[in-house]
Design a protein around this motif. Structure first.
Motif, PDB file in Angstrom:
ATOM      1  N   GLU A  17       0.864  -1.323  -0.080  1.00  0.00           N
ATOM      2  CA  GLU A  17       0.107   0.038   0.003  1.00  0.00           C
ATOM      3  C   GLU A  17       0.794   1.247  -0.094  1.00  0.00           C
ATOM      4  OE1 GLU A  17      -3.078   0.016  -0.512  1.00  0.00           O
ATOM      5  OE2 GLU A  17      -3.974  -1.876   0.502  1.00  0.00           O
ATOM      6  N   ALA A  18       2.066   1.196  -0.821  1.00  0.00           N
ATOM      7  CA  ALA A  18       2.859   2.198  -0.579  1.00  0.00           C
ATOM      8  C   ALA A  18       2.268   3.758  -1.164  1.00  0.00           C
ATOM      9  CB  ALA A  18       3.893   2.091  -1.555  1.00  0.00           C
ATOM     10  N   SER A  44       1.555  -5.610   8.216  1.00  0.00           N
ATOM     11  CA  SER A  44       1.884  -5.747   6.777  1.00  0.00           C
ATOM     12  C   SER A  44       2.437  -7.067   6.609  1.00  0.00           C
ATOM     13  CB  SER A  44       3.252  -4.804   6.577  1.00  0.00           C
ATOM     14  OG  SER A  44       3.697  -5.041   5.202  1.00  0.00           O
ATOM     15  N   ASP A  45       1.389  -7.592   5.650  1.00  0.00           N
ATOM     16  CA  ASP A  45       1.180  -9.101   5.262  1.00  0.00           C
ATOM     17  C   ASP A  45       2.409  -9.135   4.226  1.00  0.00           C
ATOM     18  OD1 ASP A  45       0.597 -11.700   5.158  1.00  0.00           O
ATOM     19  OD2 ASP A  45      -0.947 -11.353   3.832  1.00  0.00           O
ATOM     20  N   GLY A  46       3.895  -9.052   4.520  1.00  0.00           N
ATOM     21  CA  GLY A  46       4.769  -9.294   3.785  1.00  0.00           C
ATOM     22  C   GLY A  46       4.950  -8.346   2.525  1.00  0.00           C
ATOM     23  N   SER A  47       4.667  -7.232   2.851  1.00  0.00           N
ATOM     24  CA  SER A  47       4.631  -6.012   1.636  1.00  0.00           C
ATOM     25  C   SER A  47       6.146  -5.908   0.942  1.00  0.00           C
ATOM     26  CB  SER A  47       4.241  -4.777   2.134  1.00  0.00           C
ATOM     27  OG  SER A  47       3.064  -4.762   2.408  1.00  0.00           O
ATOM     28  N   ASP A  48       6.151  -5.950  -0.319  1.00  0.00           N
ATOM     29  CA  ASP A  48       7.595  -5.915  -0.859  1.00  0.00           C
ATOM     30  C   ASP A  48       7.444  -4.517  -1.714  1.00  0.00           C
ATOM     31  OD1 ASP A  48       5.922  -6.470  -3.146  1.00  0.00           O
ATOM     32  OD2 ASP A  48       6.798  -8.603  -3.219  1.00  0.00           O
ATOM     33  N   ILE A  63       3.683   5.185  16.182  1.00  0.00           N
ATOM     34  CA  ILE A  63       3.208   4.096  15.254  1.00  0.00           C
ATOM     35  C   ILE A  63       4.318   2.890  15.355  1.00  0.00           C
ATOM     36  CG2 ILE A  63       3.015   3.613  12.903  1.00  0.00           C
ATOM     37  CD1 ILE A  63       2.121   6.433  12.489  1.00  0.00           C
ATOM     38  N   THR A  64       3.688   1.723  15.404  1.00  0.00           N
ATOM     39  CA  THR A  64       4.679   0.642  15.512  1.00  0.00           C
ATOM     40  C   THR A  64       4.205  -0.334  14.122  1.00  0.00           C
ATOM     41  OG1 THR A  64       4.741   0.686  17.765  1.00  0.00           O
ATOM     42  CG2 THR A  64       5.176  -1.582  16.658  1.00  0.00           C
ATOM     43  N   LEU A  65       5.270  -0.844  13.439  1.00  0.00           N
ATOM     44  CA  LEU A  65       4.912  -1.831  12.546  1.00  0.00           C
ATOM     45  C   LEU A  65       5.132  -3.124  12.973  1.00  0.00           C
ATOM     46  CD1 LEU A  65       5.045  -2.418   9.344  1.00  0.00           C
ATOM     47  CD2 LEU A  65       7.577  -2.066   9.157  1.00  0.00           C
ATOM     48  N   ILE A  66       4.319  -4.039  12.488  1.00  0.00           N
ATOM     49  CA  ILE A  66       4.299  -5.636  12.576  1.00  0.00           C
ATOM     50  C   ILE A  66       4.429  -6.201  11.226  1.00  0.00           C
ATOM     51  CG2 ILE A  66       3.074  -7.517  13.686  1.00  0.00           C
ATOM     52  CD1 ILE A  66       1.885  -5.407  15.721  1.00  0.00           C
ATOM     53  N   ARG A  67       5.408  -6.735  10.901  1.00  0.00           N
ATOM     54  CA  ARG A  67       5.380  -7.297   9.519  1.00  0.00           C
ATOM     55  C   ARG A  67       5.314  -8.987   9.981  1.00  0.00           C
ATOM     56  NH1 ARG A  67       7.709  -6.971   4.490  1.00  0.00           N
ATOM     57  NH2 ARG A  67       8.260  -8.644   3.734  1.00  0.00           N
ATOM     58  N   GLN A  68       4.454  -9.377   8.980  1.00  0.00           N
ATOM     59  CA  GLN A  68       3.998 -10.818   8.840  1.00  0.00           C
ATOM     60  C   GLN A  68       4.813 -11.538   7.586  1.00  0.00           C
ATOM     61  OE1 GLN A  68       0.042 -13.035   9.570  1.00  0.00           O
ATOM     62  NE2 GLN A  68      -0.183 -12.158   7.703  1.00  0.00           N
ATOM     63  N   GLU A  69       5.492 -12.307   7.613  1.00  0.00           N
ATOM     64  CA  GLU A  69       6.104 -12.853   6.554  1.00  0.00           C
ATOM     65  C   GLU A  69       5.287 -14.051   6.105  1.00  0.00           C
ATOM     66  OE1 GLU A  69       8.553 -11.487   5.238  1.00  0.00           O
ATOM     67  OE2 GLU A  69       9.653 -10.683   6.841  1.00  0.00           O
TER      68      GLU A  69
END
Length: 350
Positions: A17-18, A44-48, A63-69
């Motif tokens: 969603e950049a 973020s669901d593995g955004s690339d 704001i905190t980022l949680i990245r899901q791989e």
């Protein structure tokens, strides 16, 4: 209603969603809600596409980022994010949904009533008059919002809205990967004896898919996942468990999904009665045939988004019901889509 200010966690789900995430984060930070009472989590669901880099640039601003791989889907991302929630209230949102400044304040005021377990806001379209697809989707959504308002007054609004709905965090139950979170989660809350409220004053703004094919594919996926979700929490269909809410679910969801079957049976019977010489049913059969003919003409157009209303509306009506059938058939075959491309052109997946 009391003007309460409980601790709130805003969870924003995204994948690639950049193009909109910066505007969404600025929007979240500008909420008319005490800064020390609002936490913002972006899962973020593995955004690339650089989405995560943009979010990381905001991490010193509450704001905190949680990245899901691994591209596990939105639902699993929410499970992951909920493990970090410490607030009393959680608000769920999408990256493209821009909130009115007072949206969170409007949502949380209903939790002063201990019987309320979730609150659903009104997602409004900003491009509802731009193109045939947007006009028809906007018309349908205005009808949906009217139903939500009446359901809320009767007992509870059926389901949430992934763009804008809030729950008591203690009522969250981890979901299965194939669950559609904004439908199953509210049903689970109802099954535990709470109510769900719709607030038309808690608003967010987003764009339609802007394209018939994308919108129809989205409808198919929603029906496909919702049928499975209802079967997961089927106790809400029992009147002795949930009272009038069971009727709301039956009429708003289950019977609506079966509308194509009812229409087919009704049209077939009309044709048979017309052949038997019944004048009224001759008119009905001709009317149904004209509707199908106009929908067929619309389907052959290479520029569907520019169709005139007299073609766009029949095409949209027939196509929506046809894609609902496809969703039902796939559900019966055990097929449930966990991730999919965003309905918004040029953007990510969910």
């Amino acid at each position: 209603m009391d003007d309460i200010q409980p601790g709130v966690t805003l969870i924003i789900s995204c994948y690639n969603e950049a193009g909109v995430i910066r505007a969404k984060l600025d929007n979240a930070l500008a909420m008319d809600y005490p800064a020390d009472r609002l936490t913002i989590l972006v899962v973020s669901d593995g955004s690339d596409d650089g989405t995560d880099d943009i979010v990381q640039g905001y991490q010193n601003k509450r704001i905190t980022l949680i990245r899901q791989e691994g591209r596990l889907g939105k639902t699993m991302g929410l499970n992951l994010a909920m493990e970090q929630v410490k607030s009393d209230i959680v608000v769920f949102s999408d990256a493209n949904a821009m909130y009115a400044p007072d949206a969170i304040r409007k949502l949380v005021r209903h939790f002063a009533d201990e019987s309320v377990g979730y609150v659903v806001g009104a997602a409004l379209y900003t491009d509802g008059s731009e193109g045939a697809s947007a006009r028809n989707e906007n018309l349908y959504w205005r009808y949906e919002l009217a139903i939500k308002s009446m359901e809320s007054r009767l007992h509870s609004v059926v389901g949430g809205d992934g763009a804008i709905y809030a729950i008591r965090s203690g009522l969250w139950e981890p979901l299965q990967q194939r669950d559609i979170n904004d439908f199953v989660n509210p049903l689970q809350i109802i099954a535990r004896g709470y109510r769900g409220v719709f607030d038309s004053e808690a608003r967010c703004f987003e764009e339609t898919a802007g394209d018939f094919d994308r919108e129809l594919a989205r409808k198919e996926r929603i029906v496909n996942r919702s049928i499975r979700g209802l079967m997961r929490v089927k106790e809400v269909l029992l009147p002795w468990r949930t009272g009038v809410f069971s009727f709301e679910v039956l009429s708003h969801k289950l019977l609506r999904w079966l509308i194509p079957l009812f229409l087919l049976i009704g049209y077939g019977c009309s044709v048979l009665l017309a052949m038997a010489g019944r004048p009224l049913f001759v008119l009905i059969a001709l009317g149904g045939g004209l509707l199908l003919l106009l929908a067929l003409v619309g389907s052959f157009s290479s520029r569907k988004n520019e169709l005139p209303a007299w073609l766009a509306l029949p095409y949209y009506f027939v196509a929506v019901n046809w894609y609902a059938v496809r969703g039902i058939v796939k559900a019966l075959q055990g097929q449930t889509q966990v991730t999919w491309s965003s309905a918004r052109p040029g953007e990510g997946q969910r």
